[in-house]
Design an enzyme around this catalytic site. Structure first.
Site, PDB file in Angstrom:
ATOM      1  N   LEU A 145      -2.585   3.545  11.553  1.00 27.63           N
ATOM      2  CA  LEU A 145      -3.604   4.424  10.985  1.00 27.63           C
ATOM      3  C   LEU A 145      -4.368   3.647   9.922  1.00 27.63           C
ATOM      4  CD1 LEU A 145      -4.515   7.259  11.560  1.00 27.63           C
ATOM      5  CD2 LEU A 145      -3.079   8.060   9.713  1.00 27.63           C
ATOM      6  N   ASP A 146      -5.488   3.106  10.324  1.00 30.11           N
ATOM      7  CA  ASP A 146      -6.297   2.341   9.381  1.00 30.11           C
ATOM      8  C   ASP A 146      -7.196   3.283   8.582  1.00 30.11           C
ATOM      9  OD1 ASP A 146      -7.488  -0.326   8.490  1.00 30.11           O
ATOM     10  OD2 ASP A 146      -9.231   0.844   9.095  1.00 30.11           O
ATOM     11  N   GLU A 160      -5.567  -6.253  11.850  1.00 28.10           N
ATOM     12  CA  GLU A 160      -6.935  -5.784  11.620  1.00 28.10           C
ATOM     13  C   GLU A 160      -7.974  -6.834  12.008  1.00 28.10           C
ATOM     14  OE1 GLU A 160      -5.932  -2.849   7.870  1.00 28.10           O
ATOM     15  OE2 GLU A 160      -6.079  -4.967   7.452  1.00 28.10           O
ATOM     16  N   ASP A 214       0.852  -1.192   0.000  1.00 20.22           N
ATOM     17  CA  ASP A 214       0.000   0.000   0.000  1.00 20.22           C
ATOM     18  C   ASP A 214       0.890   1.244   0.000  1.00 20.22           C
ATOM     19  OD1 ASP A 214      -2.151  -1.718   0.524  1.00 20.22           O
ATOM     20  OD2 ASP A 214      -1.932  -1.474   2.695  1.00 20.22           O
ATOM     21  N   GLU A 217       1.766  -2.813  11.029  1.00 22.21           N
ATOM     22  CA  GLU A 217       1.382  -2.966   9.620  1.00 22.21           C
ATOM     23  C   GLU A 217       2.356  -2.213   8.708  1.00 22.21           C
ATOM     24  OE1 GLU A 217      -2.931  -2.474   8.338  1.00 22.21           O
ATOM     25  OE2 GLU A 217      -1.978  -0.758   7.380  1.00 22.21           O
ATOM     26  N   GLU A 218       2.961  -1.172   9.222  1.00 21.98           N
ATOM     27  CA  GLU A 218       3.846  -0.338   8.412  1.00 21.98           C
ATOM     28  C   GLU A 218       5.292  -0.816   8.388  1.00 21.98           C
ATOM     29  OE1 GLU A 218       2.398   1.559   6.485  1.00 21.98           O
ATOM     30  OE2 GLU A 218       0.447   1.597   7.476  1.00 21.98           O
ATOM     31  N   ASP A 259      -2.134  -1.631  13.745  1.00 23.42           N
ATOM     32  CA  ASP A 259      -2.280  -0.855  12.517  1.00 23.42           C
ATOM     33  C   ASP A 259      -2.355   0.599  12.982  1.00 23.42           C
ATOM     34  OD1 ASP A 259      -3.075   0.448  10.250  1.00 23.42           O
ATOM     35  OD2 ASP A 259      -4.746  -0.888   9.790  1.00 23.42           O
ATOM     36  N   ASP A 261       0.745   7.847   8.181  1.00 20.65           N
ATOM     37  CA  ASP A 261       0.944   6.436   8.563  1.00 20.65           C
ATOM     38  C   ASP A 261       2.254   6.313   9.335  1.00 20.65           C
ATOM     39  OD1 ASP A 261      -1.234   4.961   7.333  1.00 20.65           O
ATOM     40  OD2 ASP A 261      -0.287   5.249   5.390  1.00 20.65           O
TER      41      ASP A 261
HETATM   42  P1  AHG Z   1      -5.248   0.616   5.560  1.00 22.38           P
HETATM   43  O1  AHG Z   1      -5.629   2.047   5.367  1.00 22.38           O
HETATM   44  O2  AHG Z   1      -4.669   0.361   6.918  1.00 22.38           O
HETATM   45  O3  AHG Z   1      -4.401   0.078   4.450  1.00 22.38           O
HETATM   46  O4  AHG Z   1      -6.589  -0.291   5.555  1.00 22.38           O
HETATM   47  C1  AHG Z   1      -7.745   0.015   4.859  1.00 22.38           C
HETATM   48  C2  AHG Z   1      -8.634  -1.199   4.884  1.00 22.38           C
HETATM   49  C3  AHG Z   1      -9.862  -1.137   5.772  1.00 22.38           C
HETATM   50  O5  AHG Z   1      -9.954  -0.141   6.685  1.00 22.38           O
HETATM   51  C4  AHG Z   1     -11.017  -1.057   4.827  1.00 22.38           C
HETATM   52  O6  AHG Z   1     -12.132  -1.737   5.304  1.00 22.38           O
HETATM   53  C5  AHG Z   1     -10.482  -1.640   3.568  1.00 22.38           C
HETATM   54  O7  AHG Z   1      -9.108  -1.435   3.581  1.00 22.38           O
HETATM   55  C6  AHG Z   1     -11.106  -0.978   2.388  1.00 22.38           C
HETATM   56  O8  AHG Z   1     -10.735  -1.643   1.255  1.00 22.38           O
HETATM   57  P2  AHG Z   1     -11.471  -1.396  -0.148  1.00 22.38           P
HETATM   58  O9  AHG Z   1     -11.026  -0.031  -0.584  1.00 22.38           O
HETATM   59  O10 AHG Z   1     -10.943  -2.487  -1.012  1.00 22.38           O
HETATM   60  O11 AHG Z   1     -12.966  -1.474   0.086  1.00 22.38           O
HETATM   61 MN    MN Z   2      -5.577  -1.073   7.948  1.00 28.57          MN
HETATM   62 MN    MN Z   3      -2.895   1.235   8.126  1.00 26.49          MN
END
Ligand code: AHG
Ligand code: MN
Ligand code: MN
Length: 283
Positions: free
Chosen positions: A85-86, A227, A35, A64-65, A83, A41
């Site tokens: 900052l989700d 998560e 990501d 996660e980072e 995690d 983050d």
């Molecule tokens: P992060 O920002 O830590 O990478 O996680 C985001 C996660 C979670 O919070 C969310 O439900 C999901 O990714 C959303 O994914 P889509 O955009 O595929 O729906």
């Molecule tokens: Mn996350």
């Molecule tokens: Mn995150």
């Protein structure tokens, strides 16, 4: 454990300030899951690591980072996976984000998680702590103190569904199941941040959040340690259920710290419908 929860509270207060004042743009890096990271983050990760460093009960942490674990105190009892900052891609559009923490003993796995907590940075900052029971706290920003609000529990059935993933890639039986919920009157609630989405279902007392395996991602997207296991623990303690389609998520182990799994969280009625749908499917 009290020291760990206090460290989480201090970190949450600092992250909340950073979200409100720091640059919200992207960093020039990717995390272990590929990501794109935003600067926040990395800032949030550092804030948490610095707070946890002060707690002697913590043996080791993993974020996660970061690619690998960071050792802390040799005689500590707990391992923490978090995690920082989700939902960080939602910061730019000013939607709610969160921090998620799983506290483990001996090893990182579903059966060895002993407590979980998450923070929602929304119009208010809220903290949910799950040990024997699930407790909701709200930040008093004048006193810089988290104030206990109430215990949280899930009822038998809800009215909302948060269906994650790319619909075009869903397996046909999954699509049929989700369509059936909507045909039965369920309403769509999906922000793209699992913290506010799961928080909403928990506070409303029921519903379903799903991030399934699909053609593009057979093992889903959400990461077990950072998560999925923490929220599975919260939902279990609140009287709900959390499964991978067939099995209880808290029965699963890991092969790698950044492993993902399909996941479904909800109240009894909705999860039983998921079990019925997925019973016919090979794992
Ligand atoms: P992060 O920002 O830590 O990478 O996680 C985001 C996660 C979670 O919070 C969310 O439900 C999901 O990714 C959303 O994914 P889509 O955009 O595929 O729906
Ligand atoms: Mn996350
Ligand atoms: Mn995150």
């Amino acid at each position: 454990m009290t020291d760990i929860m206090n460290a989480i509270k201090s970190a949450a207060i600092k992250i909340n300030k950073a979200i409100k004042t720091e640059d919200t743009s992207k960093a020039e890096s990717e995390n272990s899951s590929g990501d794109v990271q935003v600067k926040l983050d990395i800032i949030s990760d550092e804030i948490i690591e610095n707070e946890f460093k002060k707690v002697s009960a913590i043996k080791e942490i993993v974020s996660e980072e970061k690619e690998d674990v960071t050792p802390m105190h040799e005689n500590g009892d707990y391992l923490i996976a978090y995690d920082p900052l989700d939902g960080s891609s939602l910061i730019d559009v000013n939607l709610s984000v969160g921090s998620i923490f799983g506290i483990y003993k001996d090893e990182y796995s579903g059966p060895t998680i002993v407590a979980a907590a998450y923070v929602v940075y929304g119009p208010r900052v809220e903290l949910v702590i799950a040990r024997d029971v699930v407790e909701l706290y709200r930040l008093d920003e004048e006193k810089n103190e988290f104030i206990f609000q109430k215990e949280l529990s899930l009822g038998e059935k809800g009215k909302i569904v948060g269906p994650g993933g790319t619909q075009k890639e869903w397996y046909s039986y999954h699509k049929e199941m989700i369509d059936k919920f909507f045909a039965d009157g369920y309403r769509l609630r999906y922000s793209g941040g699992m913290v506010p989405d799961l928080h909403q279902i928990l506070l409303k007392g029921g519903g379903l959040f799903a991030y399934p395996g699909a053609n593009d991602k057979p093992k889903g997207k959400l990461r077990k340690l950072f998560e999925v296991f923490p929220f599975a623990y919260v939902y279990n303690r609140a009287g709900g259920l959390a499964i991978d389609g067939k099995d209880d998520l808290l029965e699963l182990g890991i092969d790698h710290i950044h492993d993902t799994t399909p996941c479904f969280f909800g109240s009894d009625y909705e999860i039983k419908r998921v079990l019925k749908t997925y019973a016919k499917v090979e794992k």
